[in-house]
Design an enzyme around this catalytic site. Sequence first.
Site, PDB file in Angstrom:
ATOM      1  N   LYS A  82      44.417  54.615  38.739  1.00  0.00           N
ATOM      2  CA  LYS A  82      45.122  53.613  39.474  1.00  0.00           C
ATOM      3  C   LYS A  82      45.769  52.684  38.938  1.00  0.00           C
ATOM      4  O   LYS A  82      45.338  52.118  37.378  1.00  0.00           O
ATOM      5  CB  LYS A  82      44.270  52.812  40.493  1.00  0.00           C
ATOM      6  CG  LYS A  82      45.017  52.014  41.373  1.00  0.00           C
ATOM      7  CD  LYS A  82      43.980  51.433  42.453  1.00  0.00           C
ATOM      8  CE  LYS A  82      44.536  50.459  43.302  1.00  0.00           C
ATOM      9  NZ  LYS A  82      43.701  50.044  44.534  1.00  0.00           N
ATOM     10  N   SER A 159      44.679  50.183  49.144  1.00  0.00           N
ATOM     11  CA  SER A 159      45.803  50.246  48.390  1.00  0.00           C
ATOM     12  C   SER A 159      46.012  51.091  47.112  1.00  0.00           C
ATOM     13  O   SER A 159      46.769  51.554  46.510  1.00  0.00           O
ATOM     14  CB  SER A 159      45.644  49.052  47.610  1.00  0.00           C
ATOM     15  OG  SER A 159      44.519  48.841  46.696  1.00  0.00           O
ATOM     16  N   SER A 183      39.704  49.709  49.641  1.00  0.00           N
ATOM     17  CA  SER A 183      40.970  50.680  48.945  1.00  0.00           C
ATOM     18  C   SER A 183      40.594  51.867  48.454  1.00  0.00           C
ATOM     19  O   SER A 183      41.462  52.643  47.991  1.00  0.00           O
ATOM     20  CB  SER A 183      41.530  49.734  47.883  1.00  0.00           C
ATOM     21  OG  SER A 183      42.271  48.840  48.592  1.00  0.00           O
TER      22      SER A 183
HETATM   23  N1  GLN Z   1      43.312  46.297  52.466  1.00  0.00           N
HETATM   24  C1  GLN Z   1      42.233  45.199  51.945  1.00  0.00           C
HETATM   25  C2  GLN Z   1      43.303  44.102  51.365  1.00  0.00           C
HETATM   26  O1  GLN Z   1      44.565  44.150  51.472  1.00  0.00           O
HETATM   27  C3  GLN Z   1      41.567  45.838  50.747  1.00  0.00           C
HETATM   28  C4  GLN Z   1      42.194  46.119  49.373  1.00  0.00           C
HETATM   29  C5  GLN Z   1      41.471  46.746  48.502  1.00  0.00           C
HETATM   30  O2  GLN Z   1      40.480  47.234  48.617  1.00  0.00           O
HETATM   31  N2  GLN Z   1      42.177  46.513  47.261  1.00  0.00           N
HETATM   32  O3  GLN Z   1      42.791  43.095  50.649  1.00  0.00           O
END
Ligand code: GLN
Length: 493
Positions: A82, A159, A183
Amino acid sequence: MIAPIFELSLEQLVADIKKGQISAKSVMNAVYQNIEKHNASLNVFRSLLDKSRALAWAESIDAKVKNGESLGRLAGIPVTIKDNICILDTELKTTCGSKILENFHAPYHATVVEKLIKEDALVIGKTNMDEFAMGSSTENSAYAATRNPWDLERVPGGSSGAAAVSIAARMALLALGSDTGGSIRQPASMCGVTGIKPTYGVVSRYGLVAYGSSLDQIGCFAKSAEDCALGLSVIQGYDERDSTSAQVNYEEGLSEIDLSQLKFCLPLEYIDEKVADAEVIASVKELVSLLKKSGATIEERSLPLTQHLVPTYYILAFAEASSNLGRFDGIRYGSRKQNGDTLESLYKTSRSSGFGTEVKRRIMLGTFVLSAGYYDQYYGKAGKVRKMIENEVESLFTEFDFIIGPVSPFPAFKLGEKTEDPLLMYLADIYSVLANLTRTPAISIPTKLSASGLPIGTQLIGRKFQDAYLLSTAVAIQKLTDYHKVRAPQFKG
Ligand code: GLN
């Protein structure tokens, strides 16, 4: 006859590469074939090794095999990372999906990258993501959204959406992502692959660009729990460069699990039709009845604190983000833009032009909840609620081995469907943030296809530091369901 490359377990594939029965070069050729065919429509990579360089790296593995040299546990396996995990490379950047780091080449490897390379994995590219890991659909990337291979009009989740897609479209065989509030698990669920968020502290965060430091954890995606187990066993371990790294003895390897001995808690709030789609609930219930048939005990329980999970998570995550992102000021980090001749105008112009809308929203809200006068009302209170949630979950784990439930309230949604209303997007995290708030390990495994052919995952949450037990149980469950073998129709190459 040797089975096709993508049908072998990672362990088997590595064994065959080490025996010289399959060449690392042919594996690399196979993944690049998928990349060349599908990356343009899916938008997976933020940066990618030139094919000739990737093939040369694979050939160097094959040459070592020929010379009888010893090789690591991931010899010849193409891996994606990532784009918020640092890698020292001339071609591979670390942009975090943001314009502010558009040209950033990290000056060092993250610990996880070092560990992969030491085991002879071949890191081929960096995957697209929501800017600074803030989002649930990968649409917040400053560089266009990634698309879901099961339906190109839908998001892959986020994400770490593109990390999940790199596995679903077999552009790699192991992918690292980060999970602050879901995410890894949520995109795994939406793309029909397996994804694990380990216990907080099991994997070093050194070299992971911080979002919410008390919640962030690196983990992996692969086509099965068995493959995830090999990936996690390589990247885990104490690291003195991360002050929150845990000094525990991680149990290597998978163990045989007798499902009839296990006790699962199914929180009633997790199967509430007012929150989740009927098909998502059906998926969990179908798995529950399979588990019951195998002799496992499943008990429904109320988890009343569920209603506080999303607000608690977002207050803490925004607060930590506003502090962590302070370093991107055009001086210490981030591209510098000046409009005027004061220091303040340099900060303002660099940050205004470098960050996207969602990141700005979070920095502002995070700064607000931390500000004098509001600290006790928001940040202080959220910390207390987190402690209550941790206590509640800890006491559940004195009775149960695992919590079982959905990963996301719905399968992959359409691009643009939730971008207008950030609150709708935040609610997508209702089942995933529990594991981050309580620092417990959690996995998403594919367990169903919706009527319209979209994958749906089920989540298992385990006790802290019992990651290997969680994975072993997921392996046993995958032997029952076999859904991890189902591939997106147009991407079966
Ligand atoms: N969707 C969550 C956020 O926007 C989790 C994102 C993540 O785990 N990096 O914070």
